[in-house]
Scaffold this active site. Structure first.
Site, PDB file in Angstrom:
ATOM      1  N   TYR A  97      15.818 -23.407 -13.109  1.00  0.00           N
ATOM      2  CA  TYR A  97      14.654 -23.618 -12.234  1.00  0.00           C
ATOM      3  C   TYR A  97      15.117 -23.957 -10.820  1.00  0.00           C
ATOM      4  O   TYR A  97      14.590 -23.437  -9.838  1.00  0.00           O
ATOM      5  CB  TYR A  97      13.783 -24.746 -12.798  1.00  0.00           C
ATOM      6  CG  TYR A  97      12.437 -24.870 -12.112  1.00  0.00           C
ATOM      7  CD1 TYR A  97      11.294 -24.300 -12.688  1.00  0.00           C
ATOM      8  CD2 TYR A  97      12.311 -25.533 -10.897  1.00  0.00           C
ATOM      9  CE1 TYR A  97      10.066 -24.398 -12.064  1.00  0.00           C
ATOM     10  CE2 TYR A  97      11.078 -25.630 -10.261  1.00  0.00           C
ATOM     11  CZ  TYR A  97       9.961 -25.070 -10.845  1.00  0.00           C
ATOM     12  OH  TYR A  97       8.750 -25.163 -10.232  1.00  0.00           O
ATOM     13  N   PHE A 110       2.080  -2.270   8.802  1.00  0.00           N
ATOM     14  CA  PHE A 110       1.789  -1.802   7.445  1.00  0.00           C
ATOM     15  C   PHE A 110       0.450  -2.385   6.999  1.00  0.00           C
ATOM     16  O   PHE A 110       0.028  -3.433   7.478  1.00  0.00           O
ATOM     17  CB  PHE A 110       2.918  -2.254   6.513  1.00  0.00           C
ATOM     18  CG  PHE A 110       2.752  -1.754   5.117  1.00  0.00           C
ATOM     19  CD1 PHE A 110       2.846  -0.403   4.822  1.00  0.00           C
ATOM     20  CD2 PHE A 110       2.505  -2.635   4.077  1.00  0.00           C
ATOM     21  CE1 PHE A 110       2.690   0.058   3.524  1.00  0.00           C
ATOM     22  CE2 PHE A 110       2.355  -2.184   2.774  1.00  0.00           C
ATOM     23  CZ  PHE A 110       2.445  -0.841   2.496  1.00  0.00           C
ATOM     24  N   ASP A 111      -0.236  -1.728   6.035  1.00  0.00           N
ATOM     25  CA  ASP A 111      -1.616  -2.168   5.740  1.00  0.00           C
ATOM     26  C   ASP A 111      -1.718  -3.593   5.177  1.00  0.00           C
ATOM     27  O   ASP A 111      -2.644  -4.319   5.529  1.00  0.00           O
ATOM     28  CB  ASP A 111      -2.412  -1.143   4.920  1.00  0.00           C
ATOM     29  CG  ASP A 111      -1.684  -0.659   3.684  1.00  0.00           C
ATOM     30  OD1 ASP A 111      -0.685  -1.292   3.315  1.00  0.00           O
ATOM     31  OD2 ASP A 111      -2.128   0.342   3.091  1.00  0.00           O
ATOM     32  N   ASP A 131       9.674  -6.389  10.000  1.00  0.00           N
ATOM     33  CA  ASP A 131       9.173  -6.010   8.674  1.00  0.00           C
ATOM     34  C   ASP A 131      10.174  -4.975   8.169  1.00  0.00           C
ATOM     35  O   ASP A 131      10.225  -3.856   8.656  1.00  0.00           O
ATOM     36  CB  ASP A 131       7.759  -5.438   8.819  1.00  0.00           C
ATOM     37  CG  ASP A 131       7.163  -5.023   7.481  1.00  0.00           C
ATOM     38  OD1 ASP A 131       7.894  -5.043   6.478  1.00  0.00           O
ATOM     39  OD2 ASP A 131       5.975  -4.671   7.449  1.00  0.00           O
ATOM     40  N   ALA A 145      11.238  -3.423   5.151  1.00  0.00           N
ATOM     41  CA  ALA A 145      11.240  -2.694   3.878  1.00  0.00           C
ATOM     42  C   ALA A 145      12.266  -1.554   3.834  1.00  0.00           C
ATOM     43  O   ALA A 145      12.924  -1.350   2.824  1.00  0.00           O
ATOM     44  CB  ALA A 145       9.843  -2.159   3.577  1.00  0.00           C
ATOM     45  N   LYS A 162      11.564  -1.456  -1.849  1.00  0.00           N
ATOM     46  CA  LYS A 162      12.035  -0.248  -1.162  1.00  0.00           C
ATOM     47  C   LYS A 162      13.558  -0.329  -1.035  1.00  0.00           C
ATOM     48  O   LYS A 162      14.256  -0.038  -1.984  1.00  0.00           O
ATOM     49  CB  LYS A 162      11.350  -0.106   0.203  1.00  0.00           C
ATOM     50  CG  LYS A 162       9.903   0.351   0.114  1.00  0.00           C
ATOM     51  CD  LYS A 162       8.948  -0.770  -0.149  1.00  0.00           C
ATOM     52  CE  LYS A 162       7.510  -0.376   0.044  1.00  0.00           C
ATOM     53  NZ  LYS A 162       6.716  -1.483   0.559  1.00  0.00           N
ATOM     54  N   HIS A 175      -9.910   3.441  -2.065  1.00  0.00           N
ATOM     55  CA  HIS A 175      -9.180   4.607  -2.583  1.00  0.00           C
ATOM     56  C   HIS A 175      -8.516   4.349  -3.939  1.00  0.00           C
ATOM     57  O   HIS A 175      -8.300   5.274  -4.708  1.00  0.00           O
ATOM     58  CB  HIS A 175      -8.145   5.098  -1.565  1.00  0.00           C
ATOM     59  CG  HIS A 175      -7.171   4.058  -1.124  1.00  0.00           C
ATOM     60  ND1 HIS A 175      -7.521   3.036  -0.267  1.00  0.00           N
ATOM     61  CD2 HIS A 175      -5.876   3.862  -1.440  1.00  0.00           C
ATOM     62  CE1 HIS A 175      -6.459   2.277  -0.061  1.00  0.00           C
ATOM     63  NE2 HIS A 175      -5.449   2.751  -0.763  1.00  0.00           N
TER      64      HIS A 175
HETATM   65  C1  LIG Z   1       5.586  -2.027   1.053  1.00  0.00           C
HETATM   66  C2  LIG Z   1       5.574  -2.609   2.379  1.00  0.00           C
HETATM   67  C3  LIG Z   1       5.087  -3.911   2.596  1.00  0.00           C
HETATM   68  C4  LIG Z   1       4.470  -4.746   1.484  1.00  0.00           C
HETATM   69  O1  LIG Z   1       5.359  -4.955   0.463  1.00  0.00           O
HETATM   70  P1  LIG Z   1       4.914  -5.047  -1.079  1.00  0.00           P
HETATM   71  O2  LIG Z   1       6.230  -5.277  -1.767  1.00  0.00           O
HETATM   72  O3  LIG Z   1       4.268  -3.772  -1.456  1.00  0.00           O
HETATM   73  O4  LIG Z   1       4.008  -6.207  -1.205  1.00  0.00           O
HETATM   74  C5  LIG Z   1       5.137  -4.403   3.877  1.00  0.00           C
HETATM   75  N1  LIG Z   1       5.606  -3.673   4.894  1.00  0.00           N
HETATM   76  C6  LIG Z   1       6.083  -2.423   4.731  1.00  0.00           C
HETATM   77  C7  LIG Z   1       6.605  -1.655   5.891  1.00  0.00           C
HETATM   78  C8  LIG Z   1       6.069  -1.849   3.469  1.00  0.00           C
HETATM   79  O5  LIG Z   1       6.516  -0.592   3.313  1.00  0.00           O
END
Ligand SMILES: *Cc1c(COP(=O)(O)O)cnc(C)c1O
Length: 462
Positions: free
Chosen positions: A72, A124-125, A215, A217, A258, A450
């Site tokens: 933990y 990103f969304d 960000d 990813a 990713k 969607h």
């Molecule tokens: C996928 C993604 C996120 C969010 O990550 P999740 O692991 O899906 O929660 C944030 N920013 C970018 C650029 C992404 O591709």
């Protein structure tokens, strides 16, 4: 003779995938109410819905799963991941989270308040969602070339420094908590950001005293593009380029699904101890104690290994060249795809593919469904269904572009799968004029419709 590019790994374990008949797929689509998210994975032959969490782990990552430490507090696997993050990105502090949006939730809980502005390059969304949820505004400062699908600018993810400075000048620093730079820029098709641009953004961030976060990813894919396209970095290694990129960042959020090449996970990286302590409180509340956050020990260990593998030049060559191989097969057939091809996906321009379908009948969705019907390939609509309704007028929003995204999972499919995909799309392209009508909505959720929407086919009037 120049040796062809080929995969930098061999296959040790396989998972069967299933072919089906057109009749079966027609029935499954009816049952799924013409929503590809409603299909079962067994009904899909090649799944290009997303590259998120769908990658294949290496033998070394699987070995890490077996030796993960599930304590933990103070887990060995936590320290392994912490050291790897320090090594690759240079961040002293880090917090594990269950995925990327959780990292956003924790960090933004510390920094974003109502009325704030957060400039960046097409957030990103989920990032945008977490900003807007706090009644703040995400401001897109991407260069104009990004929204022209025929422009071949080498760094279409770049920020327009003039647009950015206008935002930074428009308010006091207390109301602009940070700049968010997304690398690569997912929203515009996995388009990279140059170091030159990162330096420019950093200069402005210092001039106005506003922190800069990445960000991250697809950070390694971004580094590969810098290696290929930015003169100064031609002779540099990928790890050196990543270090140079992150020298300019005050912190990072990461979706490990990713470029972590794991199936679930995320993290925050930080330089500032005070912010780390504040974020720890939210992390403990939302995710878990600091030395596991939202992750199992074994998953942190596999992620540490994945981060080392993703910055390997041979891996990145295989990865991005495969995406570009598919892109070139389609381009050679005259099929309209967004140029230049990005790092993780090929985007088909549905308005050019099916110009005779009315926009009200959801052109990109129509094309995505036809591609599935043709050969069992699942892409995703990035068009009017995803753009949702205007929150005030409740009218459908019709975005500038209607795209079908074919996202390529990491290390999962071979180049012969790419040949199959290209042949299937070519068949659809040949019979495109026989596709006479699109779809109308039967049922939809009030937000993010969607994912769960139900549609019906519009009958063709002879
Ligand atoms: C996928 C993604 C996120 C969010 O990550 P999740 O692991 O899906 O929660 C944030 N920013 C970018 C650029 C992404 O591709």
């Amino acid at each position: 003779m120049l040796l062809p590019n080929c995969e930098s790994y061999k296959i040790k374990m396989i998972e069967p995938i299933y072919q089906s008949t057109k009749e079966q797929r027609l029935q499954w689509l009816r049952d799924a109410k013409y929503n590809l998210f409603n299909l079962r994975s067994e009904q899909v032959f090649i799944d290009l819905l997303t590259d998120s969490g769908t990658g294949a782990m290496s033998d070394r990552q699987w070995a890490e799963l077996m030796s993960g430490d599930e304590s933990y507090a103070g887990s060995r696997s936590y320290y392994k991941l912490k050291d790897t993050i320090k090594d690759i990105f240079g961040f002293e502090y880090f917090l594990p989270t269950h995925q990327g949006r959780a990292a956003e939730n924790v960090l933004f809980s510390c920094l974003v308040k109502a009325g704030d502005k957060v400039p960046g390059n097409a957030h990103f969304d989920t990032t945008k969602g977490h900003i807007e949820f706090r009644k703040a505004t995400a401001i897109d400062c991407t260069i104009d070339e990004a929204s022209d699908s025929t422009s071949v600018h080498p760094f279409k993810g770049n920020i327009d420094l003039i647009k950015l400075e206008q935002v930074l000048k428009s308010d006091s620093p207390e109301n602009i908590p940070f700049i968010m730079l997304t690398i690569t820029c997912n929203t515009f098709g996995g388009q990279p950001v140059s170091i030159e641009n990162i330096r420019g953004v950093h200069k402005l961030s210092r001039k106005y005293g506003i922190p800069l976060f990445f960000d991250s990813a697809r950070f390694a894919e971004n580094a590969w593009f810098i290696h290929e396209r930015e003169e100064e970095f031609r002779g540099k290694s990928i790890p050196e380029i990543v270090k140079e990129m992150y020298r300019y960042a005050d912190g990072m959020t990461m979706s490990s699904k990713k470029d972590g090449i794991v199936n679930i996970g995320g993290f925050i990286g930080l330089r500032d101890e005070k912010l780390y302590k504040l974020a720890s409180t939210f992390n403990i509340m939302f995710e878990g104690f600091n030395t596991y956050g939202g992750m199992a020990g074994r998953d942190m260990a596999a992620l540490a290994q994945g981060l080392k593998e993703v910055i390997d030049k041979d891996y990145l060559d295989t990865r991005i060249r495969q995406v570009h191989y598919l892109g070139s097969l389609l381009t050679d057939e005259g099929i309209p795809v967004q140029q230049p091809i990005g790092g993780h996906a090929v985007f088909i321009d549905a308005l050019k593919f099916l110009p005779h379908i009315k926009r009200e009948e959801f052109v990109a969705q129509t094309l995505a469904l036809e591609i599935y019907l043709e050969a069992g390939i699942r892409g995703v609509e990035i068009g009017a269904l995803m753009a949702d309704r205007d929150p005030v007028s409740r009218e459908n929003r019709f975005p500038q572009m209607e795209m079908v995204r074919l996202a390529i999972p990491r290390r999962v499919y071979t180049n012969s799968h790419m040949d199959y995909i290209a042949a299937a799309i070519k068949n659809v392209y040949k019979r495109r004029e026989s596709i006479r009508s699109g779809y109308r909505i039967l049922n939809e959720a009030p937000i993010l419709r969607h994912f769960t929407i139900e549609l019906e086919k519009i009958p063709v009037i002879k």
